[in-house]
Motif scaffolding. Structure first.
Motif, PDB file in Angstrom:
ATOM      1  N   VAL A   1       0.838  -1.202   0.000  1.00 52.51           N
ATOM      2  CA  VAL A   1       0.000   0.000   0.000  1.00 52.51           C
ATOM      3  C   VAL A   1       0.874   1.254   0.000  1.00 52.51           C
ATOM      4  O   VAL A   1       0.616   2.210  -0.744  1.00 52.51           O
ATOM      5  N   PHE A   2       1.916   1.257   0.808  1.00 51.88           N
ATOM      6  CA  PHE A   2       2.817   2.412   0.856  1.00 51.88           C
ATOM      7  C   PHE A   2       3.575   2.569  -0.460  1.00 51.88           C
ATOM      8  O   PHE A   2       3.790   3.683  -0.942  1.00 51.88           O
ATOM      9  N   GLU A   3       3.996   1.460  -1.053  1.00 58.10           N
ATOM     10  CA  GLU A   3       4.677   1.520  -2.352  1.00 58.10           C
ATOM     11  C   GLU A   3       3.771   2.126  -3.409  1.00 58.10           C
ATOM     12  O   GLU A   3       4.208   2.946  -4.232  1.00 58.10           O
ATOM     13  N   GLN A   4       2.498   1.743  -3.385  1.00 59.19           N
ATOM     14  CA  GLN A   4       1.547   2.284  -4.356  1.00 59.19           C
ATOM     15  C   GLN A   4       1.303   3.767  -4.104  1.00 59.19           C
ATOM     16  O   GLN A   4       1.339   4.582  -5.032  1.00 59.19           O
ATOM     17  N   TYR A   5       1.082   4.133  -2.858  1.00 58.85           N
ATOM     18  CA  TYR A   5       0.767   5.526  -2.525  1.00 58.85           C
ATOM     19  C   TYR A   5       1.909   6.466  -2.895  1.00 58.85           C
ATOM     20  O   TYR A   5       1.677   7.555  -3.448  1.00 58.85           O
ATOM     21  N   PHE A   6       3.140   6.058  -2.610  1.00 59.59           N
ATOM     22  CA  PHE A   6       4.289   6.942  -2.857  1.00 59.59           C
ATOM     23  C   PHE A   6       4.905   6.750  -4.243  1.00 59.59           C
ATOM     24  O   PHE A   6       5.950   7.331  -4.543  1.00 59.59           O
ATOM     25  N   GLY A   7       4.256   5.953  -5.087  1.00 62.50           N
ATOM     26  CA  GLY A   7       4.727   5.781  -6.457  1.00 62.50           C
ATOM     27  C   GLY A   7       6.004   4.975  -6.586  1.00 62.50           C
ATOM     28  O   GLY A   7       6.727   5.102  -7.582  1.00 62.50           O
ATOM     29  N   LEU A   8       6.299   4.127  -5.617  1.00 61.18           N
ATOM     30  CA  LEU A   8       7.511   3.320  -5.666  1.00 61.18           C
ATOM     31  C   LEU A   8       7.335   2.072  -6.518  1.00 61.18           C
ATOM     32  O   LEU A   8       8.293   1.545  -7.075  1.00 61.18           O
ATOM     33  N   GLN A   9       6.094   1.601  -6.604  1.00 65.21           N
ATOM     34  CA  GLN A   9       5.792   0.426  -7.417  1.00 65.21           C
ATOM     35  C   GLN A   9       4.310   0.441  -7.757  1.00 65.21           C
ATOM     36  O   GLN A   9       3.475   0.788  -6.909  1.00 65.21           O
ATOM     37  N   ASP A  10       3.994   0.071  -9.011  1.00 64.82           N
ATOM     38  CA  ASP A  10       2.597   0.079  -9.458  1.00 64.82           C
ATOM     39  C   ASP A  10       2.006  -1.321  -9.321  1.00 64.82           C
ATOM     40  O   ASP A  10       2.092  -2.135 -10.240  1.00 64.82           O
ATOM     41  N   HIS A  11       1.409  -1.585  -8.191  1.00 62.96           N
ATOM     42  CA  HIS A  11       0.821  -2.909  -7.955  1.00 62.96           C
ATOM     43  C   HIS A  11      -0.502  -3.078  -8.698  1.00 62.96           C
ATOM     44  O   HIS A  11      -0.885  -4.200  -9.013  1.00 62.96           O
ATOM     45  N   TYR A  12      -1.209  -1.993  -8.974  1.00 57.91           N
ATOM     46  CA  TYR A  12      -2.472  -2.082  -9.716  1.00 57.91           C
ATOM     47  C   TYR A  12      -2.240  -2.673 -11.101  1.00 57.91           C
ATOM     48  O   TYR A  12      -2.922  -3.608 -11.528  1.00 57.91           O
ATOM     49  N   THR A  13      -1.270  -2.119 -11.821  1.00 58.44           N
ATOM     50  CA  THR A  13      -0.982  -2.597 -13.174  1.00 58.44           C
ATOM     51  C   THR A  13      -0.510  -4.042 -13.150  1.00 58.44           C
ATOM     52  O   THR A  13      -0.919  -4.864 -13.969  1.00 58.44           O
ATOM     53  N   ALA A  14       0.338  -4.365 -12.171  1.00 58.71           N
ATOM     54  CA  ALA A  14       0.843  -5.741 -12.064  1.00 58.71           C
ATOM     55  C   ALA A  14      -0.286  -6.725 -11.786  1.00 58.71           C
ATOM     56  O   ALA A  14      -0.330  -7.813 -12.358  1.00 58.71           O
TER      57      ALA A  14
END
Length: 425
Positions: A405-418
């Protein structure tokens, strides 16, 4: 996928809930409860299979068939485990009984006062920062003892624990902060119920014996024995009642590490962590951001609402934020989760491994995984709280949810696309 991974080792790990909150406004940015409610299931008549999915039959809770009708983020209470330790630390700081840097406690694997509650390891000399990082039970039991039960309760309630947050969703329940009055009322009921059953058994036992007696001498002897057993039973009742209805030192020790009677909702936990992160404002959580007409005219804008400003000092809050950052650094219990995060997005967190307190569970081997966090540490924007039932360790269960969740919020990793790509493959 996280639950599926856990279920390979812990088959009961079928339930989870989590909340992400804007610490400055109280806006709920994300909320989930699993197993989830699927709106399409409610079109037309519900099949018996779906009915059991939402409302499983049975007189007691079955973790293998938990039911999906409950929003566990706001409608289920859980022991917080070690995620309560920031409360204990703040109570000790406010009471003036702890120097966060210079005051060391020597941990040899368990607390030195009965009932000698064990620690998660042998940590040696620890202070507030290293005690928080390693989640040292010995350290926080000692801080709870020094702070006193009264101050633990005061700080817990100050941060909204044990009360409804007032979120704009129906059927929110409230948690429970253990107090001497709470213990007295609960155990008064339980002990009287237990001894009423024992008195009844004794009466029935001697009714049968007396009915079968063949002589007056035998009747007299039975009545004498009955009187002796009644006297012994009432003496034990007095001992048990006086002990079990009074707050004991071990109640404070258990409370200090988030066990005992501590029971809170996930929404309460995230609100308390947000108040630490934002400098002491306990916010009213809200889902709705604005209300608009069909032609997009804004009819009402939901403004941030401060429930209250907590009474602890800015220094206490700052020291506690620093201590929670140590949980994600070096040898901290959540360091492995956030080691790849950049220096400008340091995370403050606390892991929890909480005894379930459920009848029939193995108290030594079955635990709920609990996790709380905020970020960025220097200027917090978001707070997270989550629980996975029977997930064991917070860092190794719901901690992974917080990380993504933190990676997604701060733009560190796009888990939605994955995730979308994985569904199409």
């Amino acid at each position: 996928s996280n639950l599926t991974r856990l279920q390979r080792q812990y088959p009961k790990a079928r339930v989870g809930s989590a909340v992400l909150m804007d610490v400055k406004t109280g806006e709920i940015l994300a909320m989930c409860s699993s197993p989830s409610l699927r709106p399409d299931d409610w079109k037309g008549n519900i099949s018996s299979k779906l009915a059991n999915y939402y409302f499983p039959q049975g007189s007691s809770y079955n973790p293998l068939e938990p039911g999906a009708a409950t929003n566990r983020a706001i409608q289920a209470n859980y022991p917080p485990g070690s995620t309560f330790k920031p409360i204990t630390g703040m109570a000790a700081l406010e009471a003036g009984v702890m120097d966060p840097l210079k005051d060391y406690v020597n941990c040899q694997g368990r607390y030195w006062i009965a009932p000698y509650i064990p620690c998660t390891g042998v940590h040696g000399n620890v202070n507030y920062y290293s005690g928080m990082a390693t989640s040292c039970n010995t350290y926080f039991q000692e801080m709870g003892r020094r702070a006193t039960q009264e101050n633990l309760v005061k700080v817990a309630k100050d941060f909204g624990l044990g009360e409804r947050t007032g979120i704009d969703l129906p059927y929110e329940i409230q948690g429970s902060v253990p107090t001497p009055e709470w213990k007295r009322q609960l155990n008064d009921l339980l002990i009287n119920r237990k001894y009423e059953a024992l008195r009844k058994q004794l009466e029935e036992k001697y009714n049968l014996l007396l009915a079968a007696a063949s002589s007056q001498d035998e009747i007299q002897e039975l009545n004498k024995k009955k009187q002796q057993e009644q006297t012994k039973l009432e003496a034990q009742y007095e001992i048990d009642y006086n002990f079990d209805t009074q707050w004991q030192a071990f109640d404070t020790f258990n409370m200090s590490i988030g066990q005992g009677g501590n029971q809170y909702t996930v929404i309460e936990l995230v609100d308390y962590i947000a108040a630490i992160a934002n400098g002491g404002s306990l916010m009213r959580p809200h889902i709705v951001k604005r209300i608009t007409s069909p032609d997009q005219e804004v009819l009402r804008e939901i403004k941030p609402e401060v429930i209250r400003t907590v009474s602890v000092s800015t220094r206490t809050l700052a020291e506690t934020r620093r201590a929670m950052v140590q949980v994600t650094q070096g040898s901290g219990t959540a360091a492995f989760l956030f080691s790849s995060f950049p220096d400008n997005i340091k995370v403050g967190a606390k892991t929890g491994t909480a005894q379930t307190n459920r009848v029939g569970d193995d108290a030594l081997h079955e635990f709920h995984g609990v996790f709380v966090a905020f970020a960025p540490a220097e200027n917090p924007a978001i707070a997270f709280a989550g629980v996975i039932e029977y997930g064991q360790h917070g860092s190794e269960s719901v901690g992974y949810v917080a990380k993504e969740v933190f990676e997604q919020y701060f733009g560190l990793q796009d888990h939605y696309t994955a995730a979308a790509q994985a569904r199409t493959d």
